[in-house]
Design a protein around this motif. Structure first.
Motif, PDB file in Angstrom:
ATOM      1  N   VAL B 353     -59.662 118.643 -69.963  1.00  0.00           N
ATOM      2  CA  VAL B 353     -58.529 119.669 -70.017  1.00  0.00           C
ATOM      3  C   VAL B 353     -59.347 121.026 -70.697  1.00  0.00           C
ATOM      4  CG1 VAL B 353     -57.009 119.880 -72.014  1.00  0.00           C
ATOM      5  CG2 VAL B 353     -57.139 117.596 -70.563  1.00  0.00           C
ATOM      6  N   LYS B 354     -60.431 120.724 -71.291  1.00  0.00           N
ATOM      7  CA  LYS B 354     -61.133 122.100 -71.841  1.00  0.00           C
ATOM      8  C   LYS B 354     -61.400 122.704 -70.612  1.00  0.00           C
ATOM      9  CE  LYS B 354     -62.781 120.022 -76.111  1.00  0.00           C
ATOM     10  NZ  LYS B 354     -64.234 119.279 -76.545  1.00  0.00           N
ATOM     11  N   LYS B 355     -61.963 122.215 -69.536  1.00  0.00           N
ATOM     12  CA  LYS B 355     -62.676 122.897 -68.400  1.00  0.00           C
ATOM     13  C   LYS B 355     -61.291 123.979 -67.976  1.00  0.00           C
ATOM     14  CE  LYS B 355     -65.073 120.327 -65.717  1.00  0.00           C
ATOM     15  NZ  LYS B 355     -65.113 119.274 -64.541  1.00  0.00           N
ATOM     16  N   ARG B 356     -60.184 122.998 -67.837  1.00  0.00           N
ATOM     17  CA  ARG B 356     -59.302 123.751 -67.143  1.00  0.00           C
ATOM     18  C   ARG B 356     -58.618 124.963 -67.954  1.00  0.00           C
ATOM     19  NH1 ARG B 356     -56.133 119.499 -62.991  1.00  0.00           N
ATOM     20  NH2 ARG B 356     -57.976 118.133 -62.757  1.00  0.00           N
ATOM     21  N   ILE B 357     -58.581 124.740 -69.301  1.00  0.00           N
ATOM     22  CA  ILE B 357     -58.145 125.784 -70.045  1.00  0.00           C
ATOM     23  C   ILE B 357     -59.083 126.964 -70.065  1.00  0.00           C
ATOM     24  CG2 ILE B 357     -57.937 126.421 -72.701  1.00  0.00           C
ATOM     25  CD1 ILE B 357     -56.877 123.535 -73.197  1.00  0.00           C
ATOM     26  N   LEU B 358     -60.398 126.728 -69.982  1.00  0.00           N
ATOM     27  CA  LEU B 358     -61.432 127.840 -69.901  1.00  0.00           C
ATOM     28  C   LEU B 358     -61.193 128.484 -68.586  1.00  0.00           C
ATOM     29  CD1 LEU B 358     -64.808 125.897 -71.055  1.00  0.00           C
ATOM     30  CD2 LEU B 358     -63.517 127.590 -72.155  1.00  0.00           C
ATOM     31  N   VAL B 359     -60.928 127.679 -67.423  1.00  0.00           N
ATOM     32  CA  VAL B 359     -60.916 128.241 -65.942  1.00  0.00           C
ATOM     33  C   VAL B 359     -59.582 129.359 -66.080  1.00  0.00           C
ATOM     34  CG1 VAL B 359     -59.961 127.851 -63.715  1.00  0.00           C
ATOM     35  CG2 VAL B 359     -62.107 126.600 -64.849  1.00  0.00           C
ATOM     36  N   GLY B 360     -58.411 128.610 -66.615  1.00  0.00           N
ATOM     37  CA  GLY B 360     -57.163 129.404 -66.964  1.00  0.00           C
ATOM     38  C   GLY B 360     -57.544 130.689 -67.653  1.00  0.00           C
ATOM     39  N   THR B 361     -58.021 130.535 -68.800  1.00  0.00           N
ATOM     40  CA  THR B 361     -58.127 131.696 -69.631  1.00  0.00           C
ATOM     41  C   THR B 361     -58.968 132.722 -69.067  1.00  0.00           C
ATOM     42  OG1 THR B 361     -58.389 129.985 -71.544  1.00  0.00           O
ATOM     43  CG2 THR B 361     -59.038 132.207 -72.186  1.00  0.00           C
ATOM     44  N   TYR B 362     -60.181 132.342 -68.081  1.00  0.00           N
ATOM     45  CA  TYR B 362     -60.608 133.414 -67.341  1.00  0.00           C
ATOM     46  C   TYR B 362     -60.276 134.121 -66.638  1.00  0.00           C
ATOM     47  CZ  TYR B 362     -64.820 134.931 -64.656  1.00  0.00           C
ATOM     48  OH  TYR B 362     -65.660 135.750 -63.895  1.00  0.00           O
ATOM     49  N   ALA B 363     -59.353 133.470 -65.528  1.00  0.00           N
ATOM     50  CA  ALA B 363     -58.732 133.749 -64.543  1.00  0.00           C
ATOM     51  C   ALA B 363     -57.274 134.804 -65.267  1.00  0.00           C
ATOM     52  CB  ALA B 363     -57.992 132.751 -63.621  1.00  0.00           C
ATOM     53  N   LEU B 364     -56.948 134.494 -66.435  1.00  0.00           N
ATOM     54  CA  LEU B 364     -55.825 135.663 -66.732  1.00  0.00           C
ATOM     55  C   LEU B 364     -56.496 136.603 -67.673  1.00  0.00           C
ATOM     56  CD1 LEU B 364     -53.255 132.866 -68.066  1.00  0.00           C
ATOM     57  CD2 LEU B 364     -53.171 134.353 -66.204  1.00  0.00           C
ATOM     58  N   SER B 365     -58.029 136.800 -67.898  1.00  0.00           N
ATOM     59  CA  SER B 365     -58.346 137.512 -68.811  1.00  0.00           C
ATOM     60  C   SER B 365     -58.612 138.906 -68.473  1.00  0.00           C
ATOM     61  CB  SER B 365     -59.777 137.104 -69.484  1.00  0.00           C
ATOM     62  OG  SER B 365     -60.669 137.123 -68.396  1.00  0.00           O
ATOM     63  N   SER B 366     -58.436 140.019 -69.158  1.00  0.00           N
ATOM     64  CA  SER B 366     -58.670 141.393 -68.984  1.00  0.00           C
ATOM     65  C   SER B 366     -59.726 141.532 -67.940  1.00  0.00           C
ATOM     66  CB  SER B 366     -58.880 142.057 -70.506  1.00  0.00           C
ATOM     67  OG  SER B 366     -59.081 143.551 -69.935  1.00  0.00           O
TER      68      SER B 366
END
Lengths: 95, 489
Positions: B353-366
């Motif tokens: 779950v943490k891994k996917r949150i990180l990937v998603g946060t990165y993909a959406l980041s400025s």
């Protein structure tokens, strides 16, 4: 693209997560493997393609702006880790 | 022996008073008691609730106004909210979460008189293809307990395959109904996006998540799906199209039905034994009158990269609600608000779950949004258009559900990419919002293999009819797993 352990720690801060020091190396490795899996999208020429946000390409249905739910604050706060007098309790934000 | 009976047969026996719902319910409760320690298919069992519902069902039955599911014991994947009954989502985050309301799916099944035995195990927040990511322990495959049941609806699949319930609900974001159905030798259908309400279904990736049915046969799935489906004003993505009576349309003629075989799904990379089993199944459909047509899904290889941006991006947004404040896990003695958020989330989310949150946060980041999320949303359209092109030529599309049979526990946990490739044939269906079904099509070294059928939007009836007619000619779906509760009622 790939990220360093430090860069990943910054991403973690954005997500309000803290990486355990013993896992951060392996997590960075796994993260970069996932990035390499998705990186092939970078090469696609998609200038003229419209982004697709809804899987059936439909617009979100709107509803009348009317109150439909009754107040269930007590039921919702009954499952909160800490709630008092109708408020959620958190550590002091302003000293 | 009533343990392998269909919903139709059980419903008939209940109506004729050959058995009561309470007796039937007690039978399954006792089977769960015997086998659940080994299989870990259920996270919770609520005997009192089940018996109360069964008692009520018996009253309805005696009045003669029963429906097909009245008195039939089922289970819910533990991410459907059940009022007053813990709903964990397989996570430490929600280990003590008792929802104040029922999911629409739960409400609808309650209304038709189905009996809820309990809640089934799953990968944490439905993220996984093996059920090894559950805080409550890995589920075992009833066909081979050294193997995974698939995921994320692995508990539901294992429970049906082991005879611990008649049918179960599942959810599918990238294959989470179809792949475990294939691994456990049962039938599972993920309907069109919007067919089943998502209210009270804990969100993973909102533009992909869809609830569906898991049972031994397509006929049983039809009964469950028709009761679960329908418009819900409280879910703005729910469709207001009328639900077809799937169970009454199972015998619609499939003569002349055009089934497309995408070259990309039957490429040289496909395991030879899987290919052979699928070809046998397809020939059976051909014998029933279907016409097999070679087709192209040129964008098939984009499904994995697109999914692994869109799903984590939506997950990182959805899971931001778990903050240790309103419900769910809260860390001990937080120093300040930031510490409260960070430690609650870090202590309660599992690694995947943490891994996917990180990937998603990165993909959406400025700075990365356009390159990742924007690009993935555009590529998603290519995938959807690819299917629409194909549906100009054919009525249904067939392919493997998974690259192979169930794999050994622990064999893919250290390699995220190998695990993600498990879903290579199922992901695109969610990205395009299409209905997909997996049905048993033979055995690979004693482990079941599934054939996937994909339909155009709202073509569930045709999918179920094709699968049902295949099942009238084959007996794969009636085979019993080595771990099977059985026993006379």
């Amino acid at each position: 693209m790939s990220v360093t352990t430090e860069q990943l720690a910054d991403v973690a801060t954005l997500a309000r997560l803290k990486l355990a020091p013993e896992h951060s190396q392996s997590l960075t490795h796994a993260f970069n493997e996932i990035l390499s899996l998705v990186d092939q999208l970078q090469a696609l020429e998609l200038e003229s393609v419209k982004p697709m946000a809804h899987p059936r390409d439909e617009n979100q249905r709107l509803r009348q702006d009317l109150v439909t739910e009754s107040n269930a604050r007590e039921a919702f706060q009954a499952i909160a880790p800490d709630a008092q007098e109708g408020l959620y309790v958190v550590p002091p934000v302003i000293e | 022996m009533m343990d392998m009976q269909s919903i139709k047969q059980l419903s008939d026996a209940l109506s004729k008073k050959q058995i009561s719902s309470v007796e039937l319910t007690r039978h399954f409760l006792s089977s769960i008691e015997t086998h659940n320690d080994q299989l870990k298919a259920f996270i919770s069992v609520d005997e009192d609730r089940a018996i109360a519902q069964a008692t009520q069902a018996d009253k309805t039955l005696s009045k003669g106004n029963a429906r097909a599911l009245t008195g039939i014991p089922i289970a819910h994947k533990d991410l459907f909210c059940t009022e007053g009954l813990a709903t964990t989502c397989g996570s430490k985050m929600l280990a003590n979460f008792v929802p104040p309301y029922d999911a629409t799916v739960v409400q609808k099944l309650d209304e038709v008189g189905a009996v809820t035995l309990g809640k089934t195990n799953l990968d944490e927040f439905a993220m996984g293809s093996s059920n090894e990511n559950s805080y409550f322990g890995a589920v075992r495959n009833p066909w081979d307990t050294n193997c995974v049941p698939g995921g994320s609806s692995g508990g539901s699949a294992a429970a049906v395959a082991a005879g611990l319930c008649v049918a179960a609900t599942g959810t599918d974001t990238g294959g989470s109904i179809r792949q475990p159905a294939a691994f456990c030798g049962i039938t599972g259908i993920k309907p069109t996006y919007g067919r089943v309400s998502r209210l009270g279904m804990i969100a993973y990736a909102s533009s992909l998540d869809q609830g569906g049915a898991m049972a031994r046969s397509a006929e049983d799935c039809a009964f469950l799906l028709e009761a679960m489906s329908g418009f819900d004003a409280a879910d703005s993505t729910s469709s207001d199209r009328a639900v077809e009576p799937y169970s009454e349309q199972l015998n619609h003629d499939i003569k002349g039905l055009r089934i497309g075989l995408p070259r990309q799904y039957f490429s040289a990379d496909l395991d030879a034994k899987v290919r052979e089993l699928l070809h046998n199944a397809l020939h059976e459909l051909e014998r029933l009158g279907a016409v097999l047509v070679d087709i192209e899904l040129k964008q098939a290889e984009l499904a994995i990269p697109v999914y692994y941006i869109i799903a984590p991006a939506e997950a990182s947004t959805n899971l931001s609600r778990y903050d240790g404040v309103r419900y769910g896990y809260r860390c001990e003695a937080p120093a300040d608000l930031h510490d409260l958020y960070t430690r609650s989330r870090s202590e309660a989310f599992g690694e995947e779950v943490k891994k996917r949150i990180l990937v998603g946060t990165y993909a959406l980041s400025s700075g990365y949004y356009d390159a990742y999320y924007g690009q993935a949303q555009k590529a998603r359209r290519l995938i959807a258009e690819d299917f629409q092109q194909a549906f100009k030529q054919v009525d249904l599309i067939a392919g493997p559900t998974a690259p192979g049979p169930a794999f050994a526990l622990g064999s893919k946990t250290s390699d995220p990419v190998a695990m993600y490739l498990e879903d290579i044939y199922t992901l695109a269906v969610n990205l395009a919002g299409l209905p997909g079904l997996s049905m048993p099509a033979g055995f690979y070294d004693h482990r079941p293999i599934g054939l996937q059928l994909i339909g155009n939007h709202f073509d569930e009836s045709r999918l179920l009819a094709a699968a049902h007619q295949y099942q009238t000619q084959t007996d794969w779906h009636t085979r019993k797993a080595p771990v099977f509760a059985g026993g006379a009622l």
